[in-house]
Design a protein around this motif. Structure first.
Motif, PDB file in Angstrom:
ATOM      1  N   GLU A 184      12.993 -20.457   8.485  1.00 41.86           N
ATOM      2  CA  GLU A 184      13.014 -21.856   8.071  1.00 41.86           C
ATOM      3  C   GLU A 184      14.045 -22.058   6.965  1.00 41.86           C
ATOM      4  O   GLU A 184      14.578 -21.097   6.400  1.00 41.86           O
ATOM      5  N   ASP A 185      14.317 -23.308   6.632  1.00 43.80           N
ATOM      6  CA  ASP A 185      15.239 -23.600   5.533  1.00 43.80           C
ATOM      7  C   ASP A 185      14.733 -22.942   4.252  1.00 43.80           C
ATOM      8  O   ASP A 185      13.547 -23.013   3.929  1.00 43.80           O
ATOM      9  N   GLY A 186      15.642 -22.322   3.521  1.00 46.28           N
ATOM     10  CA  GLY A 186      15.262 -21.665   2.282  1.00 46.28           C
ATOM     11  C   GLY A 186      14.734 -20.261   2.455  1.00 46.28           C
ATOM     12  O   GLY A 186      14.329 -19.623   1.485  1.00 46.28           O
ATOM     13  N   GLN A 187      14.733 -19.760   3.697  1.00 43.37           N
ATOM     14  CA  GLN A 187      14.294 -18.382   3.962  1.00 43.37           C
ATOM     15  C   GLN A 187      15.507 -17.528   4.317  1.00 43.37           C
ATOM     16  O   GLN A 187      16.437 -17.985   4.985  1.00 43.37           O
ATOM     17  N   TYR A 188      15.452 -16.278   3.872  1.00 45.18           N
ATOM     18  CA  TYR A 188      16.581 -15.377   4.079  1.00 45.18           C
ATOM     19  C   TYR A 188      16.094 -13.971   4.397  1.00 45.18           C
ATOM     20  O   TYR A 188      15.026 -13.549   3.949  1.00 45.18           O
ATOM     21  N   PHE A 189      16.916 -13.264   5.161  1.00 40.29           N
ATOM     22  CA  PHE A 189      16.721 -11.830   5.324  1.00 40.29           C
ATOM     23  C   PHE A 189      17.400 -11.104   4.165  1.00 40.29           C
ATOM     24  O   PHE A 189      18.545 -11.409   3.827  1.00 40.29           O
ATOM     25  N   LEU A 190      16.707 -10.143   3.571  1.00 43.61           N
ATOM     26  CA  LEU A 190      17.336  -9.175   2.683  1.00 43.61           C
ATOM     27  C   LEU A 190      17.034  -7.790   3.230  1.00 43.61           C
ATOM     28  O   LEU A 190      15.982  -7.575   3.853  1.00 43.61           O
ATOM     29  N   PRO A 191      17.903  -6.820   3.013  1.00 43.24           N
ATOM     30  CA  PRO A 191      17.561  -5.450   3.410  1.00 43.24           C
ATOM     31  C   PRO A 191      16.288  -5.001   2.693  1.00 43.24           C
ATOM     32  O   PRO A 191      16.042  -5.385   1.545  1.00 43.24           O
ATOM     33  N   GLY A 192      15.483  -4.195   3.366  1.00 44.60           N
ATOM     34  CA  GLY A 192      14.312  -3.624   2.714  1.00 44.60           C
ATOM     35  C   GLY A 192      14.738  -2.689   1.602  1.00 44.60           C
ATOM     36  O   GLY A 192      15.793  -2.047   1.663  1.00 44.60           O
ATOM     37  N   PHE A 193      13.917  -2.598   0.571  1.00 41.65           N
ATOM     38  CA  PHE A 193      14.244  -1.758  -0.573  1.00 41.65           C
ATOM     39  C   PHE A 193      13.896  -0.295  -0.314  1.00 41.65           C
ATOM     40  O   PHE A 193      12.971   0.018   0.442  1.00 41.65           O
ATOM     41  N   ILE A 194      14.633   0.582  -0.984  1.00 43.63           N
ATOM     42  CA  ILE A 194      14.476   2.026  -0.844  1.00 43.63           C
ATOM     43  C   ILE A 194      14.178   2.595  -2.223  1.00 43.63           C
ATOM     44  O   ILE A 194      15.025   2.550  -3.123  1.00 43.63           O
ATOM     45  N   ASP A 195      12.971   3.102  -2.407  1.00 44.85           N
ATOM     46  CA  ASP A 195      12.536   3.638  -3.698  1.00 44.85           C
ATOM     47  C   ASP A 195      12.702   5.154  -3.681  1.00 44.85           C
ATOM     48  O   ASP A 195      12.024   5.860  -2.928  1.00 44.85           O
ATOM     49  N   LEU A 196      13.588   5.659  -4.522  1.00 47.79           N
ATOM     50  CA  LEU A 196      13.936   7.081  -4.499  1.00 47.79           C
ATOM     51  C   LEU A 196      13.071   7.953  -5.397  1.00 47.79           C
ATOM     52  O   LEU A 196      13.311   9.161  -5.478  1.00 47.79           O
ATOM     53  N   HIS A 197      12.064   7.362  -6.072  1.00 52.43           N
ATOM     54  CA  HIS A 197      11.261   8.226  -6.947  1.00 52.43           C
ATOM     55  C   HIS A 197       9.909   7.595  -7.250  1.00 52.43           C
ATOM     56  O   HIS A 197       9.798   6.724  -8.115  1.00 52.43           O
ATOM     57  N   VAL A 198       8.882   8.055  -6.543  1.00 57.57           N
ATOM     58  CA  VAL A 198       7.510   7.601  -6.763  1.00 57.57           C
ATOM     59  C   VAL A 198       6.588   8.812  -6.849  1.00 57.57           C
ATOM     60  O   VAL A 198       6.582   9.657  -5.944  1.00 57.57           O
ATOM     61  N   HIS A 199       5.816   8.887  -7.924  1.00 60.76           N
ATOM     62  CA  HIS A 199       4.744   9.873  -8.015  1.00 60.76           C
ATOM     63  C   HIS A 199       3.481   9.223  -7.443  1.00 60.76           C
ATOM     64  O   HIS A 199       2.742   8.533  -8.168  1.00 60.76           O
ATOM     65  N   ALA A 200       3.245   9.430  -6.159  1.00 62.97           N
ATOM     66  CA  ALA A 200       2.144   8.743  -5.483  1.00 62.97           C
ATOM     67  C   ALA A 200       0.787   8.943  -6.161  1.00 62.97           C
ATOM     68  O   ALA A 200       0.019   7.984  -6.296  1.00 62.97           O
ATOM     69  N   PRO A 201       0.445  10.148  -6.609  1.00 63.75           N
ATOM     70  CA  PRO A 201      -0.880  10.329  -7.211  1.00 63.75           C
ATOM     71  C   PRO A 201      -1.052   9.609  -8.542  1.00 63.75           C
ATOM     72  O   PRO A 201      -2.178   9.443  -9.022  1.00 63.75           O
ATOM     73  N   GLN A 202       0.039   9.164  -9.139  1.00 64.27           N
ATOM     74  CA  GLN A 202      -0.049   8.502 -10.443  1.00 64.27           C
ATOM     75  C   GLN A 202      -0.305   6.997 -10.332  1.00 64.27           C
ATOM     76  O   GLN A 202      -0.372   6.303 -11.352  1.00 64.27           O
ATOM     77  N   TRP A 203      -0.480   6.486  -9.136  1.00 62.48           N
ATOM     78  CA  TRP A 203      -0.720   5.048  -8.956  1.00 62.48           C
ATOM     79  C   TRP A 203      -1.909   4.550  -9.791  1.00 62.48           C
ATOM     80  O   TRP A 203      -1.808   3.486 -10.417  1.00 62.48           O
ATOM     81  N   PRO A 204      -3.035   5.270  -9.890  1.00 63.95           N
ATOM     82  CA  PRO A 204      -4.121   4.778 -10.738  1.00 63.95           C
ATOM     83  C   PRO A 204      -3.755   4.732 -12.220  1.00 63.95           C
ATOM     84  O   PRO A 204      -4.426   4.052 -13.000  1.00 63.95           O
ATOM     85  N   GLN A 205      -2.713   5.445 -12.606  1.00 64.23           N
ATOM     86  CA  GLN A 205      -2.318   5.543 -14.010  1.00 64.23           C
ATOM     87  C   GLN A 205      -1.282   4.499 -14.408  1.00 64.23           C
ATOM     88  O   GLN A 205      -0.919   4.394 -15.580  1.00 64.23           O
ATOM     89  N   ALA A 206      -0.790   3.712 -13.463  1.00 67.27           N
ATOM     90  CA  ALA A 206       0.262   2.744 -13.768  1.00 67.27           C
ATOM     91  C   ALA A 206      -0.174   1.828 -14.908  1.00 67.27           C
ATOM     92  O   ALA A 206      -1.242   1.222 -14.866  1.00 67.27           O
ATOM     93  N   GLY A 207       0.648   1.748 -15.943  1.00 68.23           N
ATOM     94  CA  GLY A 207       0.352   0.910 -17.094  1.00 68.23           C
ATOM     95  C   GLY A 207      -0.497   1.564 -18.164  1.00 68.23           C
ATOM     96  O   GLY A 207      -0.830   0.930 -19.162  1.00 68.23           O
ATOM     97  N   ILE A 208      -0.817   2.844 -17.985  1.00 68.91           N
ATOM     98  CA  ILE A 208      -1.688   3.556 -18.928  1.00 68.91           C
ATOM     99  C   ILE A 208      -0.875   4.500 -19.817  1.00 68.91           C
ATOM    100  O   ILE A 208      -0.030   5.251 -19.331  1.00 68.91           O
ATOM    101  N   ALA A 209      -1.139   4.474 -21.110  1.00 63.20           N
ATOM    102  CA  ALA A 209      -0.648   5.452 -22.102  1.00 63.20           C
ATOM    103  C   ALA A 209       0.877   5.499 -22.229  1.00 63.20           C
ATOM    104  O   ALA A 209       1.434   6.501 -22.662  1.00 63.20           O
TER     105      ALA A 209
END
Length: 425
Positions: free
Chosen positions: A35-60
């Motif tokens: 629709e008007d005002g909508q655009y395709f952008l390439p999907g983002f590629i995240d090169l560094h994620v510590h998956a087990p640390q997701w519960p810790q996001a924003g802590i300490a």
């Protein structure tokens, strides 16, 4: 695109065949019209994620790195011996990243074989392209008793088993899942462990990831232990290849940069995380000019945000701080590093094309021969309008506005390899 989700052609309005191809597409039951005002952008590629640390996001994040690791991170990662806990966290993480337009992720898992395999399986099931590493932490003097590999041999055996299992899993995953050799970083591994991982990298020709010269302590520790830079040590153990991605790299010099270029190794730039733990600002523009491949990473949870949108903005801010300097007690002409700033468009390129180049995969660009990985962005989303009010309507201006102001509310759909994996109603 073809049945495998690979873009076969892109037609623009100025092309001779545009109207013909548009009519053919409109007659198909697979036609999708924005629709008007909508655009395709390439999907983002995240090169560094510590998956087990997701519960810790924003802590300490106000704590020193050693306290953050010893009192929060390592006890949390040890919990992933419980595969049920791992399933719960990883399913939520993958879902959240997809909703933010992150289509491909290079993941650190934990030392646990079963939980690491579960992460790869969840990526496959939810439609995310996942590159997953079972972490190696085999040095008995450098890791806590409650969280490390049982032995160097066990670490290498588990890593090889993981590689074989994920390669087998990937045969039936259209978007791809890939095993990654993952020494946590040089200080956490024995010489024998690093050498063994280098041999596995050569044997299976798979991706490799680690941390490299992230902060002052790591940089100095490796120098003291080996008499060489982190980069030189990783190269000597066979861990720098054209399929290697090293996180952070804030302290690498021009000689190290040459090694990165020669080996084809890429940098995962994690600007938000670096602001907390890196002890400095990485000279992204200098490294790019040297020819080093660079992409972006969130570094959950050293970086609090799961969004590469946020890290695009921080990459620009950090580069400007490097150029201008931060210590106002120094003279203006001496407190910064000249010609260091990057633009938001350049930072956007790191999150897309740069990530694809870093992983040596045909992703990150909307072009012939690339995977059809796109996010549909809606500038007129309810409660999240991004109008230019008739003043800033040029494409470059609209893209800048999107990159600075878009939120998950503006991400209407996410497609991975031509398949719809997220839709906001």
């Amino acid at each position: 695109m073809d049945e495998q989700g690979i873009i076969q052609n892109v037609f623009q309005t100025k092309d001779t065949l545009y109207q013909t191809k548009l009519k053919e597409a409109q007659a198909s039951d697979k036609f999708v019209e924005l629709e008007d005002g909508q655009y395709f952008l390439p999907g983002f590629i995240d090169l560094h994620v510590h998956a087990p640390q997701w519960p810790q996001a924003g802590i300490a994040l106000d704590e020193p790195l050693n306290k953050w690791l010893d009192e929060c991170t390592f006890p949390l990662e040890a919990k992933y011996q419980d595969s049920t806990f791992a399933q719960t966290v990883y399913q939520d993480l993958v879902k959240n990243l997809l909703a933010r337009g992150t289509i491909t992720v290079l993941y650190f898992a934990t030392v646990h074989l079963e939980a690491s395999l579960a992460l790869a399986e969840i990526c496959a099931k939810q439609g995310q392209r996942g590159l997953v590493g079972k972490v190696v932490m085999d040095h008995p003097d450098m890791n806590p008793d409650f969280y490390r590999d049982a032995s160097t041999q066990q670490a290498l055996t588990d890593t090889e088993e993981f590689i074989v299992a994920v390669k087998e899993l990937g045969k039936n995953v259209s978007q791809g899942v890939y095993p990654v050799i993952t020494p946590r970083f040089v200080p956490s591994c024995t010489d024998e462990g690093l050498a063994g991982l280098g041999q596995l990298a050569e044997k299976y020709h798979v991706h490799v990831q680690s941390h490299c010269s992230e902060g002052q302590w790591e940089h100095d520790h490796v120098k003291e232990r080996f008499g060489k830079s982190d980069t030189e040590v990783l190269r000597d153990f066979g861990l720098l290849t054209e399929k290697s991605v090293m996180a952070h790299c804030n302290f690498i010099n021009e000689k190290d940069g040459e090694i990165f270029v020669e080996t084809g190794t890429a940098v995962a730039h994690c600007p938000i995380s670096n602001a907390y733990f890196a002890n400095g600002v990485i000279p992204i523009k200098r490294l790019k000019e040297q020819g080093v491949e660079i992409g972006l990473g969130t570094d959950i949870s050293g970086g609090f945000s799961p969004s590469l949108w946020d890290n695009i903005k921080q990459a620009v801010m950090s580069s400007r701080m490097l150029e201008d300097g931060v210590d106002v007690t120094c003279a203006q002409e001496t407190r910064g590093v000249p010609d260091s700033r990057i633009s938001v468009i350049e930072a956007f390129s790191l999150a897309t094309q740069g990530g694809g180049e870093a992983l040596s995969l045909p992703i990150g660009v909307i072009a012939k021969g690339y995977a059809c990985d796109v996010q549909v962005i809606d500038m007129n989303a309810t409660g999240a309008s991004l109008s230019g009010f008739g003043v800033f309507n040029e494409p470059a201006e609209q893209l800048q506005k999107l990159l600075y102001l878009a939120t998950p509310a503006n991400i209407k759909q996410v497609w991975v390899q031509g398949k719809l994996v997220h839709e906001k109603y």
